[in-house]
Design an enzyme around this catalytic site. Sequence first.
Site, PDB file in Angstrom:
ATOM      1  CB  THR A 173      -0.919  -0.011   1.236  1.00  0.00           C
ATOM      2  OG1 THR A 173      -1.655  -1.237   1.224  1.00  0.00           O
ATOM      3  CG2 THR A 173      -1.888   1.163   1.212  1.00  0.00           C
ATOM      4  CG  PHE A 188      -8.800  -4.850  -1.730  1.00  0.00           C
ATOM      5  CD1 PHE A 188      -8.854  -3.506  -1.387  1.00  0.00           C
ATOM      6  CD2 PHE A 188      -8.601  -5.186  -3.061  1.00  0.00           C
ATOM      7  CE1 PHE A 188      -8.739  -2.518  -2.352  1.00  0.00           C
ATOM      8  CE2 PHE A 188      -8.482  -4.205  -4.039  1.00  0.00           C
ATOM      9  CZ  PHE A 188      -8.552  -2.857  -3.683  1.00  0.00           C
ATOM     10  CD  GLU A 191      -2.405  -8.767   9.734  1.00  0.00           C
ATOM     11  OE1 GLU A 191      -2.290  -9.160  10.903  1.00  0.00           O
ATOM     12  OE2 GLU A 191      -1.749  -7.821   9.265  1.00  0.00           O
ATOM     13  CE  LYS A 198      -4.988  -1.586   0.921  1.00  0.00           C
ATOM     14  NZ  LYS A 198      -5.766  -2.695   1.442  1.00  0.00           N
ATOM     15  N   GLY A 247     -16.667  -0.206  19.530  1.00  0.00           N
ATOM     16  CA  GLY A 247     -15.695  -0.723  20.483  1.00  0.00           C
ATOM     17  C   GLY A 247     -14.560   0.229  20.730  1.00  0.00           C
ATOM     18  N   GLY A 282      -7.318  -0.966  14.965  1.00  0.00           N
ATOM     19  CA  GLY A 282      -5.874  -1.051  15.159  1.00  0.00           C
ATOM     20  C   GLY A 282      -5.272  -1.910  14.076  1.00  0.00           C
ATOM     21  CB  CYS A 310      -3.141  -2.364   7.317  1.00  0.00           C
ATOM     22  SG  CYS A 310      -1.878  -3.537   6.797  1.00  0.00           S
ATOM     23  CE  LYS A 368      -8.165  -9.122  11.503  1.00  0.00           C
ATOM     24  NZ  LYS A 368      -8.838  -8.961  10.233  1.00  0.00           N
TER      25      LYS A 368
HETATM   26  N1  LIG Z   1      -0.984  -7.243   6.440  1.00  0.00           N
HETATM   27  C1  LIG Z   1      -2.032  -7.171   5.642  1.00  0.00           C
HETATM   28  O1  LIG Z   1      -3.072  -7.770   5.901  1.00  0.00           O
HETATM   29  C2  LIG Z   1      -2.003  -6.341   4.387  1.00  0.00           C
HETATM   30  C3  LIG Z   1      -0.909  -5.553   4.086  1.00  0.00           C
HETATM   31  N2  LIG Z   1      -0.942  -4.739   2.978  1.00  0.00           N
HETATM   32  C4  LIG Z   1       0.230  -3.929   2.647  1.00  0.00           C
HETATM   33  O2  LIG Z   1       1.265  -4.832   2.278  1.00  0.00           O
HETATM   34  C5  LIG Z   1       2.543  -4.332   2.669  1.00  0.00           C
HETATM   35  C6  LIG Z   1       3.224  -5.356   3.558  1.00  0.00           C
HETATM   36  O3  LIG Z   1       2.493  -5.468   4.762  1.00  0.00           O
HETATM   37  P1  LIG Z   1       2.793  -6.631   5.808  1.00  0.00           P
HETATM   38  O4  LIG Z   1       2.980  -7.915   5.102  1.00  0.00           O
HETATM   39  O5  LIG Z   1       1.746  -6.527   6.834  1.00  0.00           O
HETATM   40  O6  LIG Z   1       4.205  -6.134   6.407  1.00  0.00           O
HETATM   41  P2  LIG Z   1       5.284  -7.024   7.154  1.00  0.00           P
HETATM   42  O7  LIG Z   1       6.161  -6.063   7.868  1.00  0.00           O
HETATM   43  O8  LIG Z   1       4.605  -8.121   7.897  1.00  0.00           O
HETATM   44  O9  LIG Z   1       6.111  -7.695   5.951  1.00  0.00           O
HETATM   45  C7  LIG Z   1       7.037  -7.042   5.135  1.00  0.00           C
HETATM   46  C8  LIG Z   1       8.195  -8.015   4.907  1.00  0.00           C
HETATM   47  O10 LIG Z   1       9.041  -7.544   3.881  1.00  0.00           O
HETATM   48  C9  LIG Z   1      10.387  -7.881   4.218  1.00  0.00           C
HETATM   49  N3  LIG Z   1      11.280  -7.070   3.398  1.00  0.00           N
HETATM   50  C10 LIG Z   1      11.499  -5.730   3.456  1.00  0.00           C
HETATM   51  N4  LIG Z   1      12.331  -5.338   2.462  1.00  0.00           N
HETATM   52  C11 LIG Z   1      12.625  -6.447   1.740  1.00  0.00           C
HETATM   53  C12 LIG Z   1      13.416  -6.700   0.584  1.00  0.00           C
HETATM   54  N5  LIG Z   1      14.059  -5.715  -0.047  1.00  0.00           N
HETATM   55  N6  LIG Z   1      13.510  -7.953   0.130  1.00  0.00           N
HETATM   56  C13 LIG Z   1      12.853  -8.957   0.754  1.00  0.00           C
HETATM   57  N7  LIG Z   1      12.106  -8.792   1.855  1.00  0.00           N
HETATM   58  C14 LIG Z   1      11.969  -7.549   2.337  1.00  0.00           C
HETATM   59  C15 LIG Z   1      10.445  -7.632   5.710  1.00  0.00           C
HETATM   60  O11 LIG Z   1      11.523  -8.306   6.315  1.00  0.00           O
HETATM   61  C16 LIG Z   1       9.073  -8.188   6.154  1.00  0.00           C
HETATM   62  O12 LIG Z   1       9.134  -9.558   6.470  1.00  0.00           O
HETATM   63  C17 LIG Z   1       2.248  -2.984   3.341  1.00  0.00           C
HETATM   64  O13 LIG Z   1       2.336  -1.981   2.376  1.00  0.00           O
HETATM   65  C18 LIG Z   1       0.820  -3.134   3.801  1.00  0.00           C
HETATM   66  O14 LIG Z   1       0.180  -1.896   3.958  1.00  0.00           O
HETATM   67  C19 LIG Z   1      -2.003  -4.699   2.130  1.00  0.00           C
HETATM   68  C20 LIG Z   1      -3.107  -5.469   2.380  1.00  0.00           C
HETATM   69  C21 LIG Z   1      -3.194  -6.369   3.511  1.00  0.00           C
HETATM   70  O1  LIG Z   2      -4.808  -2.904   3.999  1.00  0.00           O
HETATM   71  C1  LIG Z   2      -4.821  -3.799   4.813  1.00  0.00           C
HETATM   72  O2  LIG Z   2      -3.812  -4.213   5.359  1.00  0.00           O
HETATM   73  C2  LIG Z   2      -6.096  -4.444   5.226  1.00  0.00           C
HETATM   74  O3  LIG Z   2      -6.624  -3.703   6.367  1.00  0.00           O
HETATM   75  C3  LIG Z   2      -7.845  -4.223   6.903  1.00  0.00           C
HETATM   76  O4  LIG Z   2      -7.676  -5.551   7.346  1.00  0.00           O
HETATM   77  P1  LIG Z   2      -7.114  -5.919   8.803  1.00  0.00           P
HETATM   78  O5  LIG Z   2      -6.084  -4.932   9.209  1.00  0.00           O
HETATM   79  O6  LIG Z   2      -6.743  -7.354   8.734  1.00  0.00           O
HETATM   80  O7  LIG Z   2      -8.292  -5.757   9.843  1.00  0.00           O
HETATM   81  P2  LIG Z   2      -9.863  -5.459   9.883  1.00  0.00           P
HETATM   82  O8  LIG Z   2     -10.598  -6.731   9.973  1.00  0.00           O
HETATM   83  O9  LIG Z   2     -10.300  -4.481   8.865  1.00  0.00           O
HETATM   84  O10 LIG Z   2      -9.915  -4.766  11.322  1.00  0.00           O
HETATM   85  C4  LIG Z   2      -9.129  -3.618  11.587  1.00  0.00           C
HETATM   86  C5  LIG Z   2      -9.411  -3.111  12.981  1.00  0.00           C
HETATM   87  O11 LIG Z   2     -10.731  -2.559  13.084  1.00  0.00           O
HETATM   88  C6  LIG Z   2     -11.425  -3.163  14.164  1.00  0.00           C
HETATM   89  N1  LIG Z   2     -12.858  -3.255  13.806  1.00  0.00           N
HETATM   90  C7  LIG Z   2     -13.233  -3.899  12.670  1.00  0.00           C
HETATM   91  C8  LIG Z   2     -14.567  -3.980  12.330  1.00  0.00           C
HETATM   92  C9  LIG Z   2     -15.544  -3.410  13.163  1.00  0.00           C
HETATM   93  O12 LIG Z   2     -16.765  -3.452  12.910  1.00  0.00           O
HETATM   94  N2  LIG Z   2     -15.140  -2.771  14.278  1.00  0.00           N
HETATM   95  C10 LIG Z   2     -13.820  -2.672  14.623  1.00  0.00           C
HETATM   96  O13 LIG Z   2     -13.491  -2.076  15.675  1.00  0.00           O
HETATM   97  C11 LIG Z   2     -10.749  -4.513  14.349  1.00  0.00           C
HETATM   98  O14 LIG Z   2     -10.931  -5.017  15.645  1.00  0.00           O
HETATM   99  C12 LIG Z   2      -9.303  -4.159  14.067  1.00  0.00           C
HETATM  100  O15 LIG Z   2      -8.679  -3.611  15.204  1.00  0.00           O
HETATM  101  C13 LIG Z   2      -8.898  -4.242   5.786  1.00  0.00           C
HETATM  102  O16 LIG Z   2     -10.092  -4.814   6.298  1.00  0.00           O
HETATM  103  C14 LIG Z   2      -8.404  -5.062   4.585  1.00  0.00           C
HETATM  104  O17 LIG Z   2      -9.380  -5.018   3.543  1.00  0.00           O
HETATM  105  C15 LIG Z   2      -7.100  -4.450   4.095  1.00  0.00           C
HETATM  106  O18 LIG Z   2      -6.562  -5.206   3.022  1.00  0.00           O
END
Ligand SMILES: NC(=O)C1=CN([C@@H]2O[C@H](COP(=O)(O)OP(=O)(O)OC[C@H]3O[C@@H](n4cnc5c(N)ncnc54)[C@H](O)[C@@H]3O)[C@@H](O)[C@H]2O)C=CC1
Ligand SMILES: O=C(O)[C@H]1O[C@H](OP(=O)(O)OP(=O)(O)OC[C@H]2O[C@@H](n3ccc(=O)[nH]c3=O)[C@H](O)[C@@H]2O)[C@H](O)[C@@H](O)[C@@H]1O
Length: 445
Positions: free
Chosen positions: A122, A152, A155, A207, A256, A260, A263, A326
């Site tokens: 993102t 999208f 977790e 996004k 609530g 948090g 993201c 969560k």
């Molecule tokens: N966590 C989620 O549910 C979602 C995350 N995103 C986006 O995806 C991106 C990643 O998020 P997360 O996976 O949560 O972060 P994260 O911090 O869990 O993972 C990022 C990983 O990339 C690795 N890394 C960094 N630089 C690198 C490189 N040059 N080569 C190889 N590995 C490298 C890090 O060591 C780390 O393990 C962010 O931009 C986030 O906003 C989008 C949608 C859902």
């Molecule tokens: O860009 C991202 O990383 C992702 O961020 C969120 O996903 P996620 O962080 O896994 O969590 P959510 O399920 O959206 O919940 C986020 C927070 O809001 C809280 N929440 C959620 C829903 C609700 O009704 N009330 C509420 O307080 C949850 O407890 C949590 O702390 C979005 O839902 C995903 O679509 C997106 O891809």
Amino acid sequence: MRVSVIGCGHLGAPHSAAMAELGHEVIGVELDPDKCRALGDGIAPFYEAGFEDLLARHTSSGRLRFTTDLAEAADFADLHFVTVGTPLREDGRGYDVSQVIGAVRSLVPLLRGPATIVGKSTVPVGTVARLQEIVDAGARGSGVELIWNPEFLREGHAVQDSLFPDRIVVGLTSPRAREMVEEVYAPILARGVGLIVTDPPTAEVIKSAANSFLTTKISFINAIAEVCEFVGADVNMVAHAIGIDTRIGHGGMRPGIGYGGGCLPKDVAAFTHRVGELGARHAHELLSAVESVNAGRPLAAVELIEKANGGPISGRVIALLGASFKAGTSDVRDSPALRLAGQLAERGAVPVIYDPEALAAARTLYPELAYADTAERAVTDADLVVLATEWPEFTADPKLPVAAAGLVRRKVLVDVRNAVESGMWLAAGWEVWQLGRQPQLPEAH
Ligand SMILES: NC(=O)C1=CN([C@@H]2O[C@H](COP(=O)(O)OP(=O)(O)OC[C@H]3O[C@@H](n4cnc5c(N)ncnc54)[C@H](O)[C@@H]3O)[C@@H](O)[C@H]2O)C=CC1
Ligand SMILES: O=C(O)[C@H]1O[C@H](OP(=O)(O)OP(=O)(O)OC[C@H]2O[C@@H](n3ccc(=O)[nH]c3=O)[C@H](O)[C@@H]2O)[C@H](O)[C@@H](O)[C@@H]1O
């Protein structure tokens, strides 16, 4: 297809396993050697439902492997997903995009022939244009395509959302890029999932707008919870009743302690900053209000806990059920539950924290807080029980209120997620306090 996934964290690791499940040969690139080794051994570095099974299946089949060496991935794959982190900058003014820029800048000179780079991280609006300049300047020949494909997934549902997304959005500029997208997602598209093809800036805004809307909904219902407290109304009933209108809907309407995680908080903060920079005044005002409501939620929870306690909480032992941001994940990044624990401790209370999956991560982040290895131990001799993360074993297991009733000093439950089935707690003799609702007392049940 031969695919690489660069950055194997909460998004990249499940995505790599999902790509293997779709039939691709996949190499994951992860800088952290411990994480890389664990993934290669089929061990998930964090809890995510269904992920470890999928990982183990495809690491043993040989269709999925991991490396710390980007050059190996550049040689191997035709299509490279970029899924590295985009944290907030230390001064809070927008994203730190150095991991994304660094990954693309390192990858491009290693590519020997035609290749496709698909960004999923993102990023702020305008990043793809910056990356395109890096691609144009660094590629050895023509044929390196850059596509933006925002993700999208949620977790706790990462595997399901990766394999069965509700839409795929791509920002791209050439027919060849579109062909590559259609090939890599072919099994998903064959099921009729919509492919939204647009230009890169629109994909970037989609996004940011999606996450901003989700937080707006959460802050909206939390603001209404505040109103309900003033007038003695019931916010759960309000959320239920207004959500029946399909234009409003029930999703994201659980009031609530606020949103948090790794993201939503940083994405809204960064987008708020970006729209301010751009001079989009109304967007800035709206998103600032969303953030302000969220920032006030831990204090609203503390005040409810004090009310339930009948006064200041200094010296009170408070069982805190839940540490992850969560239910369904071990992720404690920006966790409202731990933020609350910190505020309770600041007021002299003694929070004792239990979580089914996130204890190790919480202990590492906040070693100064007290932890218990089971829910029963956490509630033993507690003056109050606070439900801080909505794990089903806290909200829906009828054994917990009965067992806990015999262990606590006072049967007072404060549910700051408005998530419990209160009937079973009331039946076991508990008072139940929730945000934006009148307290429920066992004798009235
Ligand atoms: N966590 C989620 O549910 C979602 C995350 N995103 C986006 O995806 C991106 C990643 O998020 P997360 O996976 O949560 O972060 P994260 O911090 O869990 O993972 C990022 C990983 O990339 C690795 N890394 C960094 N630089 C690198 C490189 N040059 N080569 C190889 N590995 C490298 C890090 O060591 C780390 O393990 C962010 O931009 C986030 O906003 C989008 C949608 C859902
Ligand atoms: O860009 C991202 O990383 C992702 O961020 C969120 O996903 P996620 O962080 O896994 O969590 P959510 O399920 O959206 O919940 C986020 C927070 O809001 C809280 N929440 C959620 C829903 C609700 O009704 N009330 C509420 O307080 C949850 O407890 C949590 O702390 C979005 O839902 C995903 O679509 C997106 O891809």
